[in-house]
Enzyme design. Structure first.
Site, mmCIF file in Angstrom:
data_model
loop_
_atom_site.group_PDB
_atom_site.id
_atom_site.type_symbol
_atom_site.label_atom_id
_atom_site.label_comp_id
_atom_site.label_asym_id
_atom_site.label_seq_id
_atom_site.Cartn_x
_atom_site.Cartn_y
_atom_site.Cartn_z
ATOM 1 N N SER A 39 -15.299 17.427 -144.565
ATOM 2 C CA SER A 39 -15.167 18.683 -144.081
ATOM 3 C C SER A 39 -15.646 19.065 -142.944
ATOM 4 O O SER A 39 -14.703 17.937 -142.010
ATOM 5 C CB SER A 39 -16.023 19.606 -144.861
ATOM 6 N N ASP A 93 -6.493 23.787 -151.732
ATOM 7 C CA ASP A 93 -7.872 23.751 -150.519
ATOM 8 C C ASP A 93 -7.529 25.013 -149.706
ATOM 9 O O ASP A 93 -6.392 25.084 -148.221
ATOM 10 C CB ASP A 93 -7.219 21.955 -149.751
ATOM 11 N N HIS A 129 -10.803 22.597 -151.726
ATOM 12 C CA HIS A 129 -11.676 22.254 -151.159
ATOM 13 C C HIS A 129 -13.080 20.781 -151.576
ATOM 14 O O HIS A 129 -13.378 20.793 -150.657
ATOM 15 C CB HIS A 129 -12.788 22.744 -150.599
HETATM 16 C C1 MLT Z 1 -15.028 23.331 -139.631
HETATM 17 O O1 MLT Z 1 -15.464 24.374 -139.478
HETATM 18 O O2 MLT Z 1 -15.021 22.038 -139.435
HETATM 19 C C2 MLT Z 1 -14.209 23.840 -140.980
HETATM 20 O O3 MLT Z 1 -13.688 24.554 -141.183
HETATM 21 C C3 MLT Z 1 -14.494 23.342 -142.467
HETATM 22 C C4 MLT Z 1 -16.057 23.926 -142.863
HETATM 23 O O4 MLT Z 1 -15.888 24.759 -142.922
HETATM 24 O O5 MLT Z 1 -16.743 23.198 -142.604
#
Ligand code: MLT
Length: 200
Positions: A101, A150, A181
């Site tokens: 992520s 996702d 996710h």
């Molecule tokens: C990010 O902010 O890098 C992406 O939206 C995924 C997350 O929630 O970390």
């Protein structure tokens, strides 16, 4: 930078772990061990604090990144990796990113800025980190773990990332799951098999 280094065998590759939003440097240790226990591990804690949650770069809102901060943190991490390879004695030409992520997004940003930072990268539920010209990624193998459903990293974004990396001559495997996710067991088994094939 707060981090953990686990030495296994300095003649083998080193995993570089990047946790997701709200995680820390311990989160992915078990995954790395499951994927390949013989590799060294360097696991970093993101230095941005978003309401008490660790991240690797600032965001303006969900899915909207602060690009100035992203670029600054990307270069800072590259310097950290170079210095860590000297301090711990691992080979910086054999580093394998493993990010989830937000961690996959900073690993992706490193790939978008440097041709030689990773020999391989395992990006679990990444987005397109930034839209810019990519360096030549010939010889770099990348696994993208994507989710058809996702909600945070939508499928179109995974497809775009795959195309951008392919156009930079990376060897990309786009793997689909149906578990939102979340990192699933079948995804990890696919990563393990992929790494085995790419290391043969
Ligand atoms: C990010 O902010 O890098 C992406 O939206 C995924 C997350 O929630 O970390």
């Amino acid at each position: 930078m707060k981090h953990i280094f686990r030495k296994e065998n300095l003649s083998k590759p080193t995993f570089l772990l990047f946790h997701g939003t709200g995680g820390d440097e311990k989160d992915l240790l078990a995954l790395a061990h499951f994927i390949q226990p013989e590799y060294n591990v360097l696991s970093v804690r993101g230095e941005v604090n978003e309401n008490g949650m660790n991240r690797f770069f600032r965001r303006i809102s969900e899915g909207v990144f602060d690009e100035v901060d992203l670029v600054y943190r990307t270069h800072q991490l590259k310097e950290f990796i170079d210095q860590a390879s000297i301090d711990y004695g691992f080979d910086k030409n054999h580093v394998i990113a493993l990010g989830y992520s937000n961690g996959a997004n900073i690993a992706g940003s490193l790939l978008f800025h440097y041709s030689n930072v990773f020999e391989k990268a395992i990006l679990l539920h990444p987005m397109v980190p930034i839209r810019k010209e990519l360096p030549d990624l010939s010889g770099v193998s990348i696994f993208i773990g994507a989710g058809k459903n996702d909600p945070i990293c939508p499928p179109e974004e995974s497809i775009e990332l795959n195309e951008l990396l392919l156009s930079a001559h990376a060897d990309v495997t786009l793997h689909w799951e149906n578990n939102g996710h979340r990192i699933s067991e079948s995804e990890l088994n696919a990563v393990k098999q992929w790494l085995k094939n790419k290391s043969a």
